[in-house]
Design a protein around this motif. Sequence first.
Motif, PDB file in Angstrom:
ATOM      1  N   ALA A  28       0.877  -1.148   0.045  1.00 18.06           N
ATOM      2  CA  ALA A  28      -0.036  -0.088   0.161  1.00 18.06           C
ATOM      3  C   ALA A  28       0.898   1.347   0.062  1.00 18.06           C
ATOM      4  O   ALA A  28       1.969   1.145   0.744  1.00 18.06           O
ATOM      5  N   VAL A  29       0.470   2.216  -0.527  1.00 16.65           N
ATOM      6  CA  VAL A  29       1.094   3.576  -0.819  1.00 16.65           C
ATOM      7  C   VAL A  29       0.400   4.459   0.051  1.00 16.65           C
ATOM      8  O   VAL A  29      -0.653   4.904  -0.303  1.00 16.65           O
ATOM      9  N   LEU A  30       1.289   5.083   0.879  1.00 14.79           N
ATOM     10  CA  LEU A  30       0.639   6.264   1.838  1.00 14.79           C
ATOM     11  C   LEU A  30       1.233   7.477   1.284  1.00 14.79           C
ATOM     12  O   LEU A  30       2.310   7.631   1.554  1.00 14.79           O
ATOM     13  N   THR A  31       0.383   8.530   0.562  1.00 13.71           N
ATOM     14  CA  THR A  31       0.949   9.373   0.100  1.00 13.71           C
ATOM     15  C   THR A  31       1.149  10.786   1.101  1.00 13.71           C
ATOM     16  O   THR A  31       0.409  10.900   1.995  1.00 13.71           O
TER      17      THR A  31
ATOM     18  N   ASP B  25       5.755   3.443   1.412  1.00 19.19           N
ATOM     19  CA  ASP B  25       5.266   1.964   0.970  1.00 19.19           C
ATOM     20  C   ASP B  25       5.048   1.158   2.443  1.00 19.19           C
ATOM     21  O   ASP B  25       6.006   1.056   3.313  1.00 19.19           O
ATOM     22  N   VAL B  26       3.894   0.599   2.621  1.00 21.14           N
ATOM     23  CA  VAL B  26       3.561  -0.288   3.634  1.00 21.14           C
ATOM     24  C   VAL B  26       3.111  -1.534   3.221  1.00 21.14           C
ATOM     25  O   VAL B  26       2.213  -1.855   2.347  1.00 21.14           O
ATOM     26  N   PRO B  27       3.603  -2.697   3.902  1.00 22.22           N
ATOM     27  CA  PRO B  27       2.926  -3.939   3.748  1.00 22.22           C
ATOM     28  C   PRO B  27       1.426  -3.824   4.096  1.00 22.22           C
ATOM     29  O   PRO B  27       1.010  -3.437   5.213  1.00 22.22           O
ATOM     30  N   GLU B  28       0.620  -4.638   3.443  1.00 18.72           N
ATOM     31  CA  GLU B  28      -0.905  -4.701   3.585  1.00 18.72           C
ATOM     32  C   GLU B  28      -1.460  -5.788   3.180  1.00 18.72           C
ATOM     33  O   GLU B  28      -1.236  -6.826   2.571  1.00 18.72           O
ATOM     34  N   LEU B  29      -2.050  -6.379   4.348  1.00 22.67           N
ATOM     35  CA  LEU B  29      -3.063  -7.587   4.489  1.00 22.67           C
ATOM     36  C   LEU B  29      -4.224  -7.387   3.924  1.00 22.67           C
ATOM     37  O   LEU B  29      -5.027  -6.754   4.554  1.00 22.67           O
ATOM     38  N   VAL B  30      -4.637  -8.049   2.852  1.00 20.72           N
ATOM     39  CA  VAL B  30      -6.213  -8.030   2.606  1.00 20.72           C
ATOM     40  C   VAL B  30      -6.732  -9.193   3.141  1.00 20.72           C
ATOM     41  O   VAL B  30      -6.519 -10.304   2.764  1.00 20.72           O
TER      42      VAL B  30
ATOM     43  N   THR C 271     -10.119 -11.827   4.264  1.00 22.62           N
ATOM     44  CA  THR C 271     -11.244 -12.390   3.345  1.00 22.62           C
ATOM     45  C   THR C 271     -12.622 -11.456   3.856  1.00 22.62           C
ATOM     46  O   THR C 271     -13.349 -11.627   2.916  1.00 22.62           O
ATOM     47  N   SER C 272     -12.632 -10.815   5.052  1.00 23.35           N
ATOM     48  CA  SER C 272     -13.696 -10.144   5.108  1.00 23.35           C
ATOM     49  C   SER C 272     -13.883  -8.895   4.486  1.00 23.35           C
ATOM     50  O   SER C 272     -14.768  -8.287   4.458  1.00 23.35           O
ATOM     51  N   GLY C 273     -12.863  -8.701   3.728  1.00 26.13           N
ATOM     52  CA  GLY C 273     -12.886  -7.195   2.641  1.00 26.13           C
ATOM     53  C   GLY C 273     -11.980  -6.341   3.440  1.00 26.13           C
ATOM     54  O   GLY C 273     -11.949  -5.059   2.848  1.00 26.13           O
ATOM     55  N   THR C 274     -11.775  -6.236   4.525  1.00 29.20           N
ATOM     56  CA  THR C 274     -10.777  -5.126   5.422  1.00 29.20           C
ATOM     57  C   THR C 274      -9.542  -5.376   5.078  1.00 29.20           C
ATOM     58  O   THR C 274      -9.062  -6.398   4.347  1.00 29.20           O
ATOM     59  N   THR C 275      -8.853  -4.460   5.233  1.00 27.51           N
ATOM     60  CA  THR C 275      -7.518  -4.403   5.274  1.00 27.51           C
ATOM     61  C   THR C 275      -6.768  -4.271   6.599  1.00 27.51           C
ATOM     62  O   THR C 275      -7.174  -3.662   7.389  1.00 27.51           O
ATOM     63  N   ASP C 276      -5.534  -4.792   6.429  1.00 31.36           N
ATOM     64  CA  ASP C 276      -4.717  -4.620   7.866  1.00 31.36           C
ATOM     65  C   ASP C 276      -3.359  -4.122   7.413  1.00 31.36           C
ATOM     66  O   ASP C 276      -2.582  -4.962   6.964  1.00 31.36           O
ATOM     67  N   GLN C 277      -2.984  -2.624   7.557  1.00 30.79           N
ATOM     68  CA  GLN C 277      -1.535  -2.431   7.103  1.00 30.79           C
ATOM     69  C   GLN C 277      -0.505  -2.530   8.503  1.00 30.79           C
ATOM     70  O   GLN C 277      -0.811  -2.291   9.807  1.00 30.79           O
ATOM     71  N   LEU C 278       0.628  -2.873   8.315  1.00 30.63           N
ATOM     72  CA  LEU C 278       1.525  -3.224   9.132  1.00 30.63           C
ATOM     73  C   LEU C 278       2.571  -1.901   8.979  1.00 30.63           C
ATOM     74  O   LEU C 278       3.586  -1.980   8.449  1.00 30.63           O
ATOM     75  N   LEU C 279       2.059  -0.905   9.589  1.00 32.53           N
ATOM     76  CA  LEU C 279       2.624   0.479   9.582  1.00 32.53           C
ATOM     77  C   LEU C 279       4.033   0.663  10.083  1.00 32.53           C
ATOM     78  O   LEU C 279       4.737   1.181   9.640  1.00 32.53           O
ATOM     79  N   MET C 280       4.418   0.032  11.069  1.00 30.21           N
ATOM     80  CA  MET C 280       5.807  -0.080  11.764  1.00 30.21           C
ATOM     81  C   MET C 280       6.692  -0.677  10.965  1.00 30.21           C
ATOM     82  O   MET C 280       8.001  -0.738  10.989  1.00 30.21           O
ATOM     83  N   LEU C 281       6.545  -1.354   9.952  1.00 30.65           N
ATOM     84  CA  LEU C 281       7.268  -2.064   8.844  1.00 30.65           C
ATOM     85  C   LEU C 281       7.323  -1.336   7.665  1.00 30.65           C
ATOM     86  O   LEU C 281       8.072  -2.025   6.607  1.00 30.65           O
ATOM     87  N   GLY C 282       6.827  -0.177   7.480  1.00 26.38           N
ATOM     88  CA  GLY C 282       6.800   0.651   6.238  1.00 26.38           C
ATOM     89  C   GLY C 282       8.330   1.249   5.934  1.00 26.38           C
ATOM     90  O   GLY C 282       9.220   1.275   6.854  1.00 26.38           O
ATOM     91  N   GLY C 283       8.302   1.718   4.857  1.00 28.45           N
ATOM     92  CA  GLY C 283       9.733   2.738   4.368  1.00 28.45           C
ATOM     93  C   GLY C 283       9.211   3.574   3.338  1.00 28.45           C
ATOM     94  O   GLY C 283       8.172   3.637   2.752  1.00 28.45           O
TER      95      GLY C 283
ATOM     96  N   VAL D 118      10.437  -3.066   1.442  1.00 25.98           N
ATOM     97  CA  VAL D 118       9.072  -3.369   1.645  1.00 25.98           C
ATOM     98  C   VAL D 118       8.486  -4.427   0.711  1.00 25.98           C
ATOM     99  O   VAL D 118       7.885  -5.350   0.879  1.00 25.98           O
ATOM    100  N   ALA D 119       9.085  -4.325  -0.426  1.00 28.72           N
ATOM    101  CA  ALA D 119       8.777  -5.053  -1.670  1.00 28.72           C
ATOM    102  C   ALA D 119       9.061  -6.456  -1.674  1.00 28.72           C
ATOM    103  O   ALA D 119       8.257  -7.637  -1.793  1.00 28.72           O
ATOM    104  N   ARG D 120      10.312  -6.684  -1.079  1.00 34.05           N
ATOM    105  CA  ARG D 120      10.907  -8.100  -0.552  1.00 34.05           C
ATOM    106  C   ARG D 120      10.163  -8.781   0.572  1.00 34.05           C
ATOM    107  O   ARG D 120       9.638  -9.823   0.377  1.00 34.05           O
ATOM    108  N   LEU D 121       9.716  -7.846   1.504  1.00 30.68           N
ATOM    109  CA  LEU D 121       8.840  -8.381   2.668  1.00 30.68           C
ATOM    110  C   LEU D 121       7.490  -8.873   2.210  1.00 30.68           C
ATOM    111  O   LEU D 121       6.981 -10.007   2.389  1.00 30.68           O
ATOM    112  N   VAL D 122       6.999  -7.888   1.364  1.00 29.81           N
ATOM    113  CA  VAL D 122       5.692  -8.475   0.651  1.00 29.81           C
ATOM    114  C   VAL D 122       5.763  -9.901  -0.199  1.00 29.81           C
ATOM    115  O   VAL D 122       4.765 -10.522  -0.157  1.00 29.81           O
ATOM    116  N   THR D 123       6.731  -9.793  -0.865  1.00 26.81           N
ATOM    117  CA  THR D 123       6.897 -11.091  -1.819  1.00 26.81           C
ATOM    118  C   THR D 123       7.100 -12.069  -0.848  1.00 26.81           C
ATOM    119  O   THR D 123       6.662 -13.385  -1.165  1.00 26.81           O
ATOM    120  N   ASP D 124       7.865 -12.237   0.336  1.00 24.02           N
ATOM    121  CA  ASP D 124       8.125 -13.047   1.322  1.00 24.02           C
ATOM    122  C   ASP D 124       6.851 -13.497   1.798  1.00 24.02           C
ATOM    123  O   ASP D 124       6.497 -14.800   2.013  1.00 24.02           O
TER     124      ASP D 124
END
Length: 142
Positions: A87-90, A97-102, A104-116, A127-133
């Motif tokens: 996810a991109v927080l402008t 850039d922040v990892p974001e979990l989508v 199944t309920s349709g909500t998202t959970d942003q992992l804010l302290m892991l952003g860059g 962040v891209a490597r973490l999301v890929t992993d």
Amino acid sequence: MKKRRPPSAFGYFLTGVVCLLLAVLMAFGAGKVIGPVVLLLLGVPSALLALRAPTFAVSYGPAGVRYVGLFGSRFHPWSDVREVRVAVLTGAIYSSDVPELVLTSGTTDQLLMLGGQSWGRIRNRRVARLVTDLEAARTAAS
């Protein structure tokens, strides 16, 4: 279970310790009325940051993903996660850039302290490597 810590956690820890020391020094010099107010307004958040910063992390494995941030931790089993994305927080000057979990309920959970931070079209590779992993662990578990 793999664990990833953000490189900024040490910086958050140092910031919390320095602000806590400044709050204590200001409280002793401020007097009997203002001193406790300074400790309450500056000392308590600084202590929270100094104590929680070393624990910032994301752990993931076959069971799911656990995120530990500033205000607590959350666990999501992989069956509740539909997708992991960036996810991109402008902001006014730069974006983050922040990892974001989508979920199944349709909500998202942003992992804010892991952003860059990222600059325009250039994305944060960490962040891209973490999301890929995380996405690879999710697909392997399902």
